[in-house]
Design a protein around this motif. Sequence first.
Motif, short mmCIF file in Angstrom:
data_model
loop_
_atom_site.label_atom_id
_atom_site.label_comp_id
_atom_site.label_asym_id
_atom_site.label_seq_id
_atom_site.Cartn_x
_atom_site.Cartn_y
_atom_site.Cartn_z
N ILE A 133 -3.57 9.66 -1.05
CA ILE A 133 -4.45 8.62 -1.60
C ILE A 133 -3.77 7.27 -1.45
N PRO A 134 -4.41 6.31 -0.75
CA PRO A 134 -3.85 4.96 -0.64
C PRO A 134 -4.08 4.18 -1.92
N ALA A 135 -3.01 3.79 -2.59
CA ALA A 135 -3.10 3.02 -3.83
C ALA A 135 -2.46 1.67 -3.61
N LYS A 136 -3.19 0.61 -3.88
CA LYS A 136 -2.69 -0.75 -3.68
C LYS A 136 -2.11 -1.29 -4.97
N GLU A 162 -11.72 5.13 1.84
CA GLU A 162 -10.30 5.03 2.15
C GLU A 162 -9.60 6.37 1.98
N ILE A 163 -10.00 7.14 0.96
CA ILE A 163 -9.40 8.47 0.78
C ILE A 163 -9.80 9.39 1.92
N ALA A 199 -10.92 8.13 -6.68
CA ALA A 199 -10.96 6.74 -6.24
C ALA A 199 -10.87 5.80 -7.44
N GLN A 224 0.85 -1.20 0.00
CA GLN A 224 0.00 0.00 0.00
C GLN A 224 0.88 1.24 0.00
N THR A 232 -8.97 2.79 -5.69
CA THR A 232 -9.29 2.71 -4.27
C THR A 232 -10.74 3.10 -4.07
N THR A 233 -11.14 3.40 -2.84
CA THR A 233 -12.52 3.78 -2.54
C THR A 233 -12.56 5.16 -1.94
N TYR A 271 -7.18 5.93 -8.98
CA TYR A 271 -6.11 5.27 -8.23
C TYR A 271 -6.47 3.86 -7.77
#
Length: 379
Positions: A150-153, A130-131, A121, A104, A126-127, A124
């Motif tokens: 922004i969390p990007a997996k 999560e942002i 979202a 992550q 994600t949702t 990137y």
Amino acid sequence: MYKYYIVSIFAAVLSVSAASAGTRDSIGVENKNGKKVIIHQVLAKDTYYSIARRYNVVPKDVMNFNDSKFLSIGITIKVPTNLPFTDNKVSTTPVATANGTDVQNLTEHVVQKKENLNMLAEKYGTTVNEIKKANNLTSINLQIGQILKIPAKVVAEPEKTEVMVAKIDPPKPVVVVNKKEPIAKPVEQTADEEFIEHTVASNETMYSIATRYKISMDQLKAKNNLKDNALSVGQKLLIKGQYPAKKPFTPPVTTTSTSTDPDSNNTIKDPSLKYAASRYGLNQVDEKGTAVWIADADLDPSKMLVLHRTAPIGKVIKITNPMTNRTTFAKVVGKFTENESTKDVIIVMTKAVADALGALDKRFYCNLTYGPDPVENEQ
């Protein structure tokens, strides 16, 4: 009571400052030679000095970069910096998940115009929740220039092993040459150049024709050996390519006369050039030789008129230009005497006849065909 009121106001100011810490005055950034250039929209009371202090740069650099243009509310200027350009995305230290297979990354994104949480979202992977969780957001409202984490997996890829493959050139063929026999070199064939010829119409000029074919007037005149811009209706202009090469002139086969005529002791190249055609029992006269067109005050250049040594006045002669394969008819209106311009020619014509034959030069090779004088046939 007043002390509590002042403390509450001070706390509100601090909260507003903390909320705006994650935003920027800029509306975007650009990359210029690897350095970040900030795009700033001018607000009320902004000056070059205040803007430079805001971004920690030299005011003179900002003024020179924008040509010292006048600042008014709403216009945008560019602020050069020495910061490296990172495409608005700065990845933090990767954080591994519990299963150890996914990684992550927290990516920094600067909010642009018309962007929302749903778009980011999806972009990137994600949702929205999560942002919002990563940025402690309580609503979906965003501001232009706001910085979001922004969390990007991404799935961790296994290490790739590079295999070095040595490139081996194939052996060159050995050619054995027999010195006794010459080697014929292959002839490279090139595609024929496109041929374009233009016929001048009414109201057309040298400029309009050159513009139509996207060439200069000098190129058009050089292609057609023209000295000025004068054109005539029906004139042929070479635009692209070349006319077929001129065939070398082949003189007619000489014949020796066996007549008892005192003039028959000489060799006659073409009987029709010396005597009337009826004297040789001919019903049609064919001549080949050089023609020339002249500008004469006695000849109307717009009419199909020619001068000939022996053809009767009023006779219509068929004239063919073998170089352009064009044929026309012209009327004999007189005879011509040999001078510097008519030396070694068989016919003199007006410019209208030469244009109809597609002549490129004043002197050119042609074929003549006409019938004998009916009066001479009776004799």
